[in-house]
Design a protein around this motif. Structure first.
Motif, PDB file in Angstrom:
ATOM      1  N   LYS A   1    -142.437-124.716 -79.937  1.00 52.29           N
ATOM      2  CA  LYS A   1    -143.418-123.616 -79.986  1.00 52.29           C
ATOM      3  C   LYS A   1    -144.125-123.587 -81.333  1.00 52.29           C
ATOM      4  O   LYS A   1    -145.327-123.346 -81.404  1.00 52.29           O
ATOM      5  CB  LYS A   1    -142.736-122.275 -79.709  1.00 52.29           C
ATOM      6  N   GLN A   2    -143.378-123.828 -82.410  1.00 53.79           N
ATOM      7  CA  GLN A   2    -143.983-123.830 -83.746  1.00 53.79           C
ATOM      8  C   GLN A   2    -144.987-124.969 -83.886  1.00 53.79           C
ATOM      9  O   GLN A   2    -146.085-124.775 -84.415  1.00 53.79           O
ATOM     10  CB  GLN A   2    -142.902-123.941 -84.823  1.00 53.79           C
ATOM     11  N   VAL A   3    -144.624-126.145 -83.420  1.00 53.42           N
ATOM     12  CA  VAL A   3    -145.528-127.291 -83.492  1.00 53.42           C
ATOM     13  C   VAL A   3    -146.772-127.020 -82.645  1.00 53.42           C
ATOM     14  O   VAL A   3    -147.904-127.288 -83.082  1.00 53.42           O
ATOM     15  CB  VAL A   3    -144.814-128.582 -83.034  1.00 53.42           C
ATOM     16  N   THR A   4    -146.579-126.478 -81.466  1.00 54.61           N
ATOM     17  CA  THR A   4    -147.709-126.163 -80.592  1.00 54.61           C
ATOM     18  C   THR A   4    -148.648-125.174 -81.266  1.00 54.61           C
ATOM     19  O   THR A   4    -149.873-125.327 -81.224  1.00 54.61           O
ATOM     20  CB  THR A   4    -147.211-125.595 -79.248  1.00 54.61           C
ATOM     21  N   ARG A   5    -148.083-124.168 -81.903  1.00 53.59           N
ATOM     22  CA  ARG A   5    -148.904-123.163 -82.596  1.00 53.59           C
ATOM     23  C   ARG A   5    -149.734-123.812 -83.702  1.00 53.59           C
ATOM     24  O   ARG A   5    -150.913-123.503 -83.881  1.00 53.59           O
ATOM     25  CB  ARG A   5    -147.991-122.070 -83.174  1.00 53.59           C
ATOM     26  N   VAL A   6    -149.119-124.707 -84.471  1.00 52.66           N
ATOM     27  CA  VAL A   6    -149.835-125.387 -85.553  1.00 52.66           C
ATOM     28  C   VAL A   6    -150.964-126.236 -84.975  1.00 52.66           C
ATOM     29  O   VAL A   6    -152.084-126.239 -85.508  1.00 52.66           O
ATOM     30  CB  VAL A   6    -148.862-126.254 -86.390  1.00 52.66           C
ATOM     31  N   ILE A   7    -150.707-126.947 -83.898  1.00 53.92           N
ATOM     32  CA  ILE A   7    -151.749-127.779 -83.275  1.00 53.92           C
ATOM     33  C   ILE A   7    -152.899-126.916 -82.779  1.00 53.92           C
ATOM     34  O   ILE A   7    -154.074-127.246 -82.988  1.00 53.92           O
ATOM     35  CB  ILE A   7    -151.151-128.630 -82.137  1.00 53.92           C
ATOM     36  N   VAL A   8    -152.581-125.792 -82.148  1.00 55.57           N
ATOM     37  CA  VAL A   8    -153.630-124.879 -81.676  1.00 55.57           C
ATOM     38  C   VAL A   8    -154.436-124.347 -82.852  1.00 55.57           C
ATOM     39  O   VAL A   8    -155.673-124.309 -82.805  1.00 55.57           O
ATOM     40  CB  VAL A   8    -153.018-123.717 -80.841  1.00 55.57           C
ATOM     41  N   ALA A  60    -159.411-124.371 -85.997  1.00 57.23           N
ATOM     42  CA  ALA A  60    -160.074-124.539 -87.299  1.00 57.23           C
ATOM     43  C   ALA A  60    -161.123-125.642 -87.213  1.00 57.23           C
ATOM     44  O   ALA A  60    -162.215-125.522 -87.770  1.00 57.23           O
ATOM     45  CB  ALA A  60    -159.038-124.863 -88.376  1.00 57.23           C
ATOM     46  N   LYS A  61    -160.810-126.695 -86.509  1.00 54.00           N
ATOM     47  CA  LYS A  61    -161.761-127.789 -86.363  1.00 54.00           C
ATOM     48  C   LYS A  61    -162.974-127.358 -85.556  1.00 54.00           C
ATOM     49  O   LYS A  61    -164.119-127.729 -85.872  1.00 54.00           O
ATOM     50  CB  LYS A  61    -161.092-128.996 -85.695  1.00 54.00           C
ATOM     51  N   GLN A  62    -162.754-126.553 -84.519  1.00 58.86           N
ATOM     52  CA  GLN A  62    -163.869-126.073 -83.704  1.00 58.86           C
ATOM     53  C   GLN A  62    -164.769-125.123 -84.506  1.00 58.86           C
ATOM     54  O   GLN A  62    -165.975-125.083 -84.271  1.00 58.86           O
ATOM     55  CB  GLN A  62    -163.349-125.392 -82.437  1.00 58.86           C
ATOM     56  N   GLN A  63    -164.208-124.385 -85.434  1.00 58.26           N
ATOM     57  CA  GLN A  63    -164.987-123.461 -86.245  1.00 58.26           C
ATOM     58  C   GLN A  63    -165.756-124.203 -87.341  1.00 58.26           C
ATOM     59  O   GLN A  63    -166.736-123.702 -87.856  1.00 58.26           O
ATOM     60  CB  GLN A  63    -164.067-122.400 -86.877  1.00 58.26           C
ATOM     61  N   ASN A  64    -165.304-125.401 -87.675  1.00 60.33           N
ATOM     62  CA  ASN A  64    -165.952-126.189 -88.705  1.00 60.33           C
ATOM     63  C   ASN A  64    -166.234-127.584 -88.144  1.00 60.33           C
ATOM     64  O   ASN A  64    -165.530-128.541 -88.447  1.00 60.33           O
ATOM     65  CB  ASN A  64    -165.037-126.279 -89.947  1.00 60.33           C
ATOM     66  N   PRO A  65    -167.288-127.705 -87.332  1.00 59.01           N
ATOM     67  CA  PRO A  65    -167.548-128.985 -86.652  1.00 59.01           C
ATOM     68  C   PRO A  65    -167.891-130.133 -87.597  1.00 59.01           C
ATOM     69  O   PRO A  65    -167.852-131.283 -87.204  1.00 59.01           O
ATOM     70  CB  PRO A  65    -168.736-128.681 -85.733  1.00 59.01           C
ATOM     71  N   ALA A  66    -168.186-129.860 -88.840  1.00 60.86           N
ATOM     72  CA  ALA A  66    -168.498-130.929 -89.795  1.00 60.86           C
ATOM     73  C   ALA A  66    -167.266-131.747 -90.149  1.00 60.86           C
ATOM     74  O   ALA A  66    -167.377-132.829 -90.715  1.00 60.86           O
ATOM     75  CB  ALA A  66    -169.115-130.333 -91.059  1.00 60.86           C
ATOM     76  N   SER A  67    -166.080-131.268 -89.826  1.00 61.26           N
ATOM     77  CA  SER A  67    -164.831-131.962 -90.172  1.00 61.26           C
ATOM     78  C   SER A  67    -164.652-133.210 -89.364  1.00 61.26           C
ATOM     79  O   SER A  67    -164.878-133.302 -88.238  1.00 61.26           O
ATOM     80  CB  SER A  67    -163.626-131.062 -89.939  1.00 61.26           C
TER      81      SER A  67
END
Length: 63
Positions: A44-51, A56-63
């Motif tokens: 669950k912790q790993v899943t949360r980090v991936i989500v 974060a990547k979707q909010q910053n598409p330049a990444s």
């Protein structure tokens, strides 16, 4: 000791062994359940980090 008692003595010993082994199996099952619960928490912790990383990547598409 009569014949019936002599015949039942090994049966009683065998039943005690069976009971001891069942207790051991129950203890092992408890350990497996505890380990499984720890794994569930970790997954669950790993899943949360991936989500969170995905968001974060979707909010910053330049990444």
């Amino acid at each position: 000791m009569d014949l019936g008692s002599k015949l039942l003595e090994p049966v009683g010993a065998t039943m005690n062994e069976v009971i001891d082994n069942v207790k051991r199996v129950i203890d092992i099952m408890g350990e497996i359940m505890a380990a499984s619960n720890k794994q569930i928490v970790g997954i669950k912790q790993v899943t949360r980090v991936i989500v969170d990383m995905d968001q974060a990547k979707q909010q910053n598409p330049a990444s």
